[in-house]
Design a protein around this motif. Structure first.
Motif, mmCIF file in Angstrom:
data_model
loop_
_atom_site.group_PDB
_atom_site.id
_atom_site.type_symbol
_atom_site.label_atom_id
_atom_site.label_comp_id
_atom_site.label_asym_id
_atom_site.label_seq_id
_atom_site.Cartn_x
_atom_site.Cartn_y
_atom_site.Cartn_z
ATOM 1 N N LEU A 144 90.358 14.484 44.088
ATOM 2 C CA LEU A 144 90.954 13.798 45.233
ATOM 3 C C LEU A 144 92.195 13.030 44.793
ATOM 4 N N PRO A 145 93.127 12.764 45.713
ATOM 5 C CA PRO A 145 94.354 12.058 45.332
ATOM 6 C C PRO A 145 94.166 10.565 45.113
ATOM 7 N N CYS A 146 93.069 9.988 45.584
ATOM 8 C CA CYS A 146 92.840 8.552 45.406
ATOM 9 C C CYS A 146 92.272 8.290 44.013
ATOM 10 N N GLU A 147 92.580 7.132 43.445
ATOM 11 C CA GLU A 147 92.129 6.801 42.095
ATOM 12 C C GLU A 147 90.744 6.169 42.091
ATOM 13 N N GLU A 148 90.359 5.544 43.193
ATOM 14 C CA GLU A 148 89.045 4.923 43.281
ATOM 15 C C GLU A 148 88.581 4.919 44.723
ATOM 16 N N LEU A 149 87.287 4.682 44.890
ATOM 17 C CA LEU A 149 86.707 4.650 46.226
ATOM 18 C C LEU A 149 86.540 3.210 46.684
ATOM 19 N N PRO A 150 86.554 2.976 47.993
ATOM 20 C CA PRO A 150 86.275 1.631 48.489
ATOM 21 C C PRO A 150 84.837 1.241 48.193
ATOM 22 N N ALA A 151 84.565 -0.041 48.199
ATOM 23 C CA ALA A 151 83.192 -0.513 47.971
ATOM 24 C C ALA A 151 82.289 0.000 49.077
ATOM 25 N N PRO A 152 81.062 0.385 48.749
ATOM 26 C CA PRO A 152 80.133 0.878 49.786
ATOM 27 C C PRO A 152 79.941 -0.141 50.902
ATOM 28 N N SER A 153 79.900 0.350 52.105
ATOM 29 C CA SER A 153 79.680 -0.509 53.268
ATOM 30 C C SER A 153 78.978 0.306 54.338
ATOM 31 N N LEU A 154 78.312 -0.382 55.252
ATOM 32 C CA LEU A 154 77.637 0.303 56.348
ATOM 33 C C LEU A 154 78.674 0.803 57.349
ATOM 34 N N ARG A 155 78.470 2.004 57.847
ATOM 35 C CA ARG A 155 79.375 2.595 58.823
ATOM 36 C C ARG A 155 78.626 2.749 60.136
ATOM 37 N N TYR A 156 79.140 2.112 61.181
ATOM 38 C CA TYR A 156 78.481 2.170 62.487
ATOM 39 C C TYR A 156 79.231 3.078 63.457
ATOM 40 N N ASP A 157 80.572 3.048 63.407
ATOM 41 C CA ASP A 157 81.347 3.931 64.277
ATOM 42 C C ASP A 157 81.189 5.366 63.804
ATOM 43 N N ARG A 158 81.159 6.284 64.757
ATOM 44 C CA ARG A 158 81.033 7.697 64.436
ATOM 45 C C ARG A 158 82.355 8.377 64.799
ATOM 46 N N THR A 159 83.131 8.656 63.791
ATOM 47 C CA THR A 159 84.492 9.149 63.971
ATOM 48 C C THR A 159 84.520 10.668 64.156
ATOM 49 N N PRO A 160 85.679 11.217 64.554
ATOM 50 C CA PRO A 160 85.801 12.679 64.600
ATOM 51 C C PRO A 160 85.527 13.324 63.249
ATOM 52 N N LYS A 203 71.156 11.752 46.747
ATOM 53 C CA LYS A 203 72.413 11.049 46.480
ATOM 54 C C LYS A 203 73.036 10.583 47.785
ATOM 55 N N SER A 204 73.743 9.472 47.707
ATOM 56 C CA SER A 204 74.440 8.960 48.882
ATOM 57 C C SER A 204 75.789 9.669 49.016
ATOM 58 N N SER A 205 76.424 9.460 50.146
ATOM 59 C CA SER A 205 77.757 10.031 50.344
ATOM 60 C C SER A 205 78.739 9.467 49.327
ATOM 61 N N TYR A 206 78.593 8.199 48.967
ATOM 62 C CA TYR A 206 79.457 7.602 47.947
ATOM 63 C C TYR A 206 79.239 8.278 46.597
ATOM 64 N N ASP A 207 77.989 8.590 46.263
ATOM 65 C CA ASP A 207 77.699 9.292 45.006
ATOM 66 C C ASP A 207 78.417 10.641 44.973
ATOM 67 N N LEU A 208 78.363 11.360 46.088
ATOM 68 C CA LEU A 208 78.999 12.670 46.148
ATOM 69 C C LEU A 208 80.515 12.550 46.060
ATOM 70 N N LEU A 209 81.071 11.548 46.711
ATOM 71 C CA LEU A 209 82.522 11.351 46.643
ATOM 72 C C LEU A 209 82.961 10.982 45.231
ATOM 73 N N ARG A 210 82.122 10.261 44.498
ATOM 74 C CA ARG A 210 82.457 9.955 43.101
ATOM 75 C C ARG A 210 82.511 11.237 42.275
ATOM 76 N N THR A 211 81.612 12.164 42.560
ATOM 77 C CA THR A 211 81.642 13.458 41.881
ATOM 78 C C THR A 211 82.934 14.208 42.200
ATOM 79 N N MET A 212 83.407 14.072 43.425
ATOM 80 C CA MET A 212 84.611 14.754 43.878
ATOM 81 C C MET A 212 85.890 14.028 43.489
ATOM 82 N N LEU A 213 85.789 12.788 43.036
ATOM 83 C CA LEU A 213 86.953 11.922 42.837
ATOM 84 C C LEU A 213 88.042 12.544 41.959
ATOM 85 N N PRO A 214 87.707 13.228 40.846
ATOM 86 C CA PRO A 214 88.787 13.822 40.040
ATOM 87 C C PRO A 214 89.614 14.858 40.801
#
Length: 218
Positions: free
Chosen positions: A79-95, A66-77
């Motif tokens: 989480l305080p957000c109602e929906e997730l952003p559209a999948p996109s490539l992430r290049y920056d590596r944040t804290p 599963k992708s990270s988006y798939d896992l976040l969808r499982t967690m969505l109920p």
């Protein structure tokens, strides 16, 4: 956002080690930086959803299938957000990416549960370690966090679980219906939580999304 550098070292002996670290890193990165949740909210949803246990077992269905988006969808109920952003490539590596990366490594190396990890330190405390440690090998984080676990070993299970959930004592009292003074006394060991009424343990466990047994002191 600055570029994330991490040392290349030998990973734990698992065919899923890299996949596991990367997918959890993106769960926190996307959950915080794109979905707008706090790190504590994402961590709490990861624990409460049961995904943490699947990662501990290195279940390939979750850590490689599963992708990270798939896992976040499982967690969505949870989480305080109602929906997730559209999948996109992430290049920056944040804290937040780093937090997921090193915690996955730490769990695989030590065998500690994620619940135990977040009971030792809050998400924000772990994230604050990014600046001195993000360019060091993962082994440095393991050593620093092990020392922290040793220093905090005297904390009660109730306190560790409450802090892992990102709740103050007052917030837990409100969420559970258990009196603030009782919570304070349990955490100070002035009142034995092992002798608490079943209804109090039930309410606390519901508010903290844990089992009643996890609240008891051994």
């Amino acid at each position: 956002m600055g570029e994330y550098h991490y040392a290349v070292i030998e990973l734990p002996s698992s065919p899923y080690a890299h996949d596991l670290q990367e997918v959890l890193a993106f769960v926190f990165d996307i959950g915080v930086n794109l979905a707008g949740c706090t790190g504590s909210q994402v961590a709490h949803a990861f624990l409460a959803s049961g995904l943490a246990e699947e990662f501990e077992k290195q279940n390939p269905v979750y850590v490689a299938g599963k992708s990270s988006y798939d896992l976040l969808r499982t967690m969505l109920p949870l989480l305080p957000c109602e929906e997730l952003p559209a999948p996109s490539l992430r290049y920056d590596r944040t804290p937040d990416f780093w937090v997921g990366w090193v915690l996955a490594h730490y769990q695989m190396v030590t065998g500690c549960s994620y619940r135990s990890i977040f009971a030792t330190a809050t998400y924000d405390e772990i994230r604050s370690m990014y600046w001195p440690l993000h360019e060091a090998p993962e082994g440095k984080f393991v050593a620093v966090f092990d020392e922290m676990r040793t220093e905090r070993a005297g904390a009660t299970n109730l306190r560790m679980l409450r802090e892992a959930a990102g709740l103050s004592q007052s917030q837990l009292a409100k969420a559970s219906g258990v009196g603030l003074r009782s919570i304070q006394l349990y955490e100070q060991r002035q009142k034995d939580i092992n002798k608490a009424q079943g209804i109090a343990l039930y309410r606390l466990s519901r508010a903290l999304r844990c089992t009643m047994e996890q609240l008891l002191e051994r």
